[in-house]
Motif scaffolding. Structure first.
Motif, short mmCIF file in Angstrom:
data_model
loop_
_atom_site.label_atom_id
_atom_site.label_comp_id
_atom_site.label_asym_id
_atom_site.label_seq_id
_atom_site.Cartn_x
_atom_site.Cartn_y
_atom_site.Cartn_z
N ASN A 3 8.25 -2.06 7.11
CA ASN A 3 8.75 -1.62 8.42
C ASN A 3 9.19 -2.81 9.28
O ASN A 3 9.90 -2.62 10.26
N LYS A 4 8.80 -4.02 8.91
CA LYS A 4 9.20 -5.17 9.73
C LYS A 4 10.70 -5.45 9.57
O LYS A 4 11.35 -5.85 10.52
N LYS A 36 12.40 -2.72 11.61
CA LYS A 36 12.32 -2.97 13.05
C LYS A 36 13.21 -4.12 13.48
O LYS A 36 13.70 -4.13 14.61
N ASN A 90 2.19 -9.76 10.39
CA ASN A 90 3.28 -9.58 9.42
C ASN A 90 4.63 -9.72 10.11
O ASN A 90 5.61 -10.14 9.51
N ALA A 148 0.94 4.54 8.15
CA ALA A 148 -0.07 3.80 8.93
C ALA A 148 0.53 3.46 10.28
O ALA A 148 1.73 3.21 10.39
N CYS A 149 -0.30 3.45 11.33
CA CYS A 149 0.19 3.16 12.68
C CYS A 149 -0.53 1.98 13.32
O CYS A 149 -1.76 1.93 13.32
N GLY A 150 0.27 1.04 13.83
CA GLY A 150 -0.27 -0.03 14.67
C GLY A 150 0.15 0.26 16.11
O GLY A 150 -0.62 0.76 16.92
N THR A 151 1.42 0.00 16.41
CA THR A 151 1.95 0.32 17.75
C THR A 151 2.51 1.74 17.83
O THR A 151 2.81 2.22 18.92
N GLY A 152 2.74 2.37 16.70
CA GLY A 152 3.33 3.71 16.68
C GLY A 152 4.85 3.71 16.62
O GLY A 152 5.48 4.77 16.59
N THR A 153 5.46 2.53 16.57
CA THR A 153 6.93 2.45 16.56
C THR A 153 7.52 3.08 15.30
O THR A 153 8.51 3.82 15.36
N THR A 154 6.91 2.80 14.18
CA THR A 154 7.44 3.31 12.91
C THR A 154 7.40 4.83 12.89
O THR A 154 8.39 5.48 12.56
N TYR A 170 -3.59 -2.15 6.68
CA TYR A 170 -2.74 -0.98 6.96
C TYR A 170 -2.78 0.05 5.84
O TYR A 170 -3.32 1.15 5.99
N THR A 226 4.42 0.66 3.97
CA THR A 226 5.07 -0.17 4.98
C THR A 226 5.01 -1.66 4.64
O THR A 226 5.35 -2.50 5.48
N GLY A 227 4.59 -1.99 3.42
CA GLY A 227 4.65 -3.39 2.98
C GLY A 227 3.54 -4.24 3.57
O GLY A 227 2.39 -3.81 3.64
N GLY A 228 3.88 -5.45 3.99
CA GLY A 228 2.89 -6.33 4.61
C GLY A 228 1.83 -6.82 3.64
O GLY A 228 0.69 -7.10 4.03
#
Ligand SMILES: *Cc1c(COP(=O)(O)O)cnc(C)c1O
Length: 297
Positions: free
Chosen positions: A43-44, A47, A72, A171-177, A256, A284-286
């Motif tokens: 997802n990086k 983004k 990441n 998976a969610c960190g900031t929720g952007t994806t 993640y 989402t990789g990383g």
């Protein structure tokens, strides 16, 4: 200087054959955004795509961004900057440390500047203070957060239209994806139910964040799989990852995607899904994140 801002990438969809899924008559497919690039991963890249296009359009040559020492996003930005001809600077949260992630960032030519947690909080202020007079500098928020990021993530849905899925998990960190996925589903009028697995404790706050980026998003958040918080692990998570990786040949990591697949596994055990449901999981990789956790296995 202007280098074409695109690269051909490979993100196939493949089935995961596990008895646990088959026993409940479930089809589980994996969208392998981890295959996009080893460092501009998952997802990086999604983004960064429109963010970098915007920087290029504005003729900015210096990317300035923010993150923790294991971010990441920092590594993706460092590599993308090198690949597409930008300079890059990162403000790294906390005390000066060194780790493989930052070493790779520096190898890609990124300047890494450590900044105490108090000052780190106000990123626009930091940018103004250090780069306010640099007309070449371009601000990219922590984690790549922003409307361009959402737009890039929405494109994931354009790539999965061959099949209709009942559920999509990420998976969610900031929720952007997940906000981007929600916009993509809306664009194609798909009824698919979106599920997010927050990797931080207290993940319910994400509903508000997601609503800001994607109004009317219909997202179910499974908030009980954070294992104590961001980058925290427990023995049962590590054991689960060990089994999953050995059974599938698909690498996942504890920050993640390990929590994501653990959540899916538990929900399946709890008979959460109707038999014959089709589930798509987004990788989402990383994967370089596992470098900090290898000793724990
Ligand atoms: C950054 C990251 C996420 C979190 O994405 P958000 O858009 O912030 O929710 C998920 N998975 C991996 C592997 C990441 O690197």
């Amino acid at each position: 200087m202007s280098i074409m801002l695109s690269f051909d990438f490979f993100s196939p969809i493949e089935p995961i054959h596990l008895a646990h899924y088959a026993d409940k008559q479930l089809t589980v497919h994996l969208k392998r955004d981890d295959c996009i690039h080893p460092f501009i991963s998952g997802n990086k890249w999604r983004k960064l795509k429109y963010t970098l296009m915007d920087a290029q359009k504005k003729q900015k040559t210096h990317l300035v961004t923010f993150g923790g020492p294991w971010s990441n996003h920092l590594l993706a930005t460092a590599c993308a900057a090198a690949k597409f001809g930008f300079k890059s600077t990162a403000y790294v949260r906390g005390e000066a440390v060194n780790n493989p992630n930052l070493q790779l960032c520096k190898l890609f030519g990124m300047s890494c500047i450590f900044i105490n947690r108090m000052a780190y909080r106000d990123k626009p202020h930091l940018f103004q203070a250090y780069h306010g007079s640099d007309t070449q500098a371009y601000f990219i928020d922590e984690g790549g957060f922003g409307p361009e990021a959402v737009k890039g993530c929405a494109e994931i849905i354009d790539e999965i239209l061959q099949e209709t899925y009942d559920h999509i998990f990420c998976a969610c960190g900031t929720g952007t994806t997940i906000a981007g996925l929600s916009l993509g589903l809306k664009k194609h009028r798909l009824p698919t139910q979106l599920h997010g697995v927050p990797v931080l404790a207290g993940g319910d706050f994400l509903h508000a964040e997601i609503a800001q980026l994607a109004p009317q998003a219909r997202v179910i958040l499974h908030t009980e799989f954070h294992f104590g918080g961001y980058a925290k692990t427990k023995p049962e998570l590590l054991t689960f990852i060990q089994h999953f990786v050995a059974q599938t040949g698909i690498l996942i990591e504890p920050v993640y995607t390990g929590k994501l697949f653990y959540a899916l596994h538990q929900l399946i055990t709890q008979q959460y899904f109707e038999p014959n449901s089709k589930i798509l999981v987004l990788h989402t990789g990383g994967l370089t994140g596992i470098l900090g956790k290898l000793d724990e296995f």
